[in-house]
Motif scaffolding. Structure first.
Motif, PDB file in Angstrom:
ATOM      1  N   THR A   1     -15.559  12.543 -52.662  1.00 18.43           N
ATOM      2  CA  THR A   1     -15.954  12.436 -54.065  1.00 18.43           C
ATOM      3  C   THR A   1     -15.008  11.459 -54.766  1.00 18.43           C
ATOM      4  OG1 THR A   1     -14.520  14.203 -54.869  1.00 18.43           O
ATOM      5  CG2 THR A   1     -16.735  14.853 -54.089  1.00 18.43           C
TER       6      THR A   1
ATOM      7  N   PRO B   1     -25.442  13.665 -54.334  1.00 18.00           N
ATOM      8  CA  PRO B   1     -24.836  15.010 -54.397  1.00 18.00           C
ATOM      9  C   PRO B   1     -25.724  16.018 -53.660  1.00 18.00           C
ATOM     10  CG  PRO B   1     -24.962  14.016 -56.581  1.00 18.00           C
ATOM     11  CD  PRO B   1     -25.730  13.133 -55.657  1.00 18.00           C
TER      12      PRO B   1
ATOM     13  N   GLU C   1     -25.704  19.252 -54.388  1.00 17.98           N
ATOM     14  CA  GLU C   1     -26.116  20.188 -55.445  1.00 17.98           C
ATOM     15  C   GLU C   1     -26.146  19.423 -56.762  1.00 17.98           C
ATOM     16  OE1 GLU C   1     -26.907  23.388 -54.856  1.00 17.98           O
ATOM     17  OE2 GLU C   1     -26.424  23.189 -52.728  1.00 17.98           O
TER      18      GLU C   1
ATOM     19  N   ASP D   1     -24.918  20.094 -59.600  1.00 17.72           N
ATOM     20  CA  ASP D   1     -23.701  20.128 -60.408  1.00 17.72           C
ATOM     21  C   ASP D   1     -22.480  19.540 -59.703  1.00 17.72           C
ATOM     22  OD1 ASP D   1     -23.534  22.175 -58.558  1.00 17.72           O
ATOM     23  OD2 ASP D   1     -22.519  23.547 -59.924  1.00 17.72           O
ATOM     24  N   GLU D   2     -22.665  18.834 -58.594  1.00 18.28           N
ATOM     25  CA  GLU D   2     -21.521  18.222 -57.918  1.00 18.28           C
ATOM     26  C   GLU D   2     -21.658  16.704 -57.919  1.00 18.28           C
ATOM     27  OE1 GLU D   2     -21.201  19.658 -53.877  1.00 18.28           O
ATOM     28  OE2 GLU D   2     -22.665  18.249 -53.159  1.00 18.28           O
TER      29      GLU D   2
ATOM     30  N   TYR E   1     -20.959  11.265 -53.121  1.00 14.79           N
ATOM     31  CA  TYR E   1     -19.929  11.051 -52.110  1.00 14.79           C
ATOM     32  C   TYR E   1     -19.892   9.585 -51.698  1.00 14.79           C
ATOM     33  CZ  TYR E   1     -19.387  16.060 -51.615  1.00 14.79           C
ATOM     34  OH  TYR E   1     -19.121  17.384 -51.860  1.00 14.79           O
TER      35      TYR E   1
END
Length: 90
Positions: free
Chosen positions: A30, A75, A77, A79-80, A83
């Protein structure tokens, strides 16, 4: 406000890692993990939010400058963050 160079005891070259030097080719990171690695911290190091904001100020331009040498993954999910990893020519 700009400061004269003479106001600083020591000046260092702006020498930043390349993606191949900083990131493991088999891993995806991230922007927060990249920010820590650029400061030679463990990618999972706990840091306060104000410090993290400052580190992100370095990491985001680094990612932009090295975009041609990176791959991006969505991502997993909602809410993440996304990468980033080293582009290996695959």
């Amino acid at each position: 406000m700009p400061e004269p160079k003479t106001a600083f005891d020591t000046l260092y070259p702006a020498d930043f890692y390349t993606p191949g030097e900083l990131l493991d080719e088999e891993q995806m990171y991230t922007v927060y993990e990249i920010a820590r690695l650029l400061q030679e911290l463990d990618p999972e190091a706990e840091i306060d939010p104000q410090t993290e904001d400052i580190l992100l100020d370095w990491a985001i331009p680094w990612i932009m400058v090295h975009a041609d040498d990176l791959v991006v993954a969505e991502p997993r999910e909602e809410d993440e963050p996304g990468y980033y990893g080293v582009a290996t020519g695959e």
